[in-house]
Enzyme design. Sequence first.
Site, mmCIF file in Angstrom:
data_model
loop_
_atom_site.group_PDB
_atom_site.id
_atom_site.type_symbol
_atom_site.label_atom_id
_atom_site.label_comp_id
_atom_site.label_asym_id
_atom_site.label_seq_id
_atom_site.Cartn_x
_atom_site.Cartn_y
_atom_site.Cartn_z
ATOM 1 C CG ASP A 30 18.572 -12.415 110.283
ATOM 2 O OD1 ASP A 30 18.577 -13.887 109.029
ATOM 3 O OD2 ASP A 30 19.815 -12.862 110.474
ATOM 4 C CG ASN A 85 18.120 -21.877 103.951
ATOM 5 O OD1 ASN A 85 18.384 -21.015 101.741
ATOM 6 N ND2 ASN A 85 18.703 -20.632 104.435
ATOM 7 N N GLY A 91 21.379 -25.037 104.076
ATOM 8 C CA GLY A 91 21.636 -24.031 105.601
ATOM 9 C C GLY A 91 20.921 -24.056 106.565
ATOM 10 C CD GLN A 92 15.386 -25.762 108.878
ATOM 11 O OE1 GLN A 92 15.663 -26.355 107.476
ATOM 12 N NE2 GLN A 92 14.308 -25.112 109.464
ATOM 13 C CG HIS A 98 13.613 -19.348 109.092
ATOM 14 N ND1 HIS A 98 13.805 -20.794 109.306
ATOM 15 C CD2 HIS A 98 14.035 -19.217 108.199
ATOM 16 C CE1 HIS A 98 15.031 -20.850 109.504
ATOM 17 N NE2 HIS A 98 15.702 -19.979 109.004
HETATM 18 P P1 5GP Z 1 18.597 -20.715 108.387
HETATM 19 O O1 5GP Z 1 19.862 -20.652 108.513
HETATM 20 O O2 5GP Z 1 17.900 -21.040 109.455
HETATM 21 O O3 5GP Z 1 17.545 -20.630 107.445
HETATM 22 O O4 5GP Z 1 17.763 -19.247 108.824
HETATM 23 C C1 5GP Z 1 17.767 -18.546 110.035
HETATM 24 C C2 5GP Z 1 18.522 -17.500 110.738
HETATM 25 O O5 5GP Z 1 18.081 -17.143 112.037
HETATM 26 C C3 5GP Z 1 20.133 -16.375 110.092
HETATM 27 O O6 5GP Z 1 19.921 -16.169 108.925
HETATM 28 C C4 5GP Z 1 20.057 -16.384 111.864
HETATM 29 O O7 5GP Z 1 21.098 -15.562 111.125
HETATM 30 C C5 5GP Z 1 19.169 -15.696 112.191
HETATM 31 N N1 5GP Z 1 19.658 -15.571 113.965
HETATM 32 C C6 5GP Z 1 19.714 -16.874 114.298
HETATM 33 N N2 5GP Z 1 19.376 -16.175 116.158
HETATM 34 C C7 5GP Z 1 18.761 -15.299 115.743
HETATM 35 C C8 5GP Z 1 18.548 -14.573 117.103
HETATM 36 O O8 5GP Z 1 18.522 -14.867 117.870
HETATM 37 N N3 5GP Z 1 17.525 -12.950 116.820
HETATM 38 C C9 5GP Z 1 17.904 -13.328 114.964
HETATM 39 N N4 5GP Z 1 16.502 -11.971 115.142
HETATM 40 N N5 5GP Z 1 18.196 -14.025 114.067
HETATM 41 C C10 5GP Z 1 18.329 -15.221 114.347
#
Ligand code: 5GP
Length: 112
Positions: A30, A85, A91-92, A98
């Site tokens: 992440d 999420n 929080g998504q 994922h």
């Molecule tokens: P969500 O908030 O949708 O559950 O998780 C998305 C995750 O993707 C977040 O923890 C965020 O830090 C991560 N993320 C967002 N953009 C990028 C990226 O460009 N590269 C990587 N490796 N992680 C990312």
Amino acid sequence: MSDCLFCKIVAGEIPCTKVKEDDDYLAFRDISPQAPTHVLAIPKQHVPSLNEADDDAMLGGLVLFARDVAVEEGLAEDGYRVVLNTMAGAGQTVFHIHAHVLGGRAMGWPPG
Ligand code: 5GP
Ligand code: ZN
């Protein structure tokens, strides 16, 4: 999907720090880690969220792939959390399903 961030990572159009890959899944670190180990495990197939997931094999495979990441990252004994999420209220922020694999520190409960 052409405008999906994680599809672009799968396609190699956006770089990532790859942790594990097979024909169907990819795991990468992440960009904003919330624990000493914070890896995202994704199917290569685009599914927006758990709400749309209807493929038992894909979902089961994703959980086992996340488990294998945790084992390979050395988290199995002390413990880890696998989090999906689902939708903005939870929080998504990236709408390509994922599993967060989090470990390396004590986890609070209930989660925030
Ligand atoms: P969500 O908030 O949708 O559950 O998780 C998305 C995750 O993707 C977040 O923890 C965020 O830090 C991560 N993320 C967002 N953009 C990028 C990226 O460009 N590269 C990587 N490796 N992680 C990312
Ligand atoms: Zn996608």
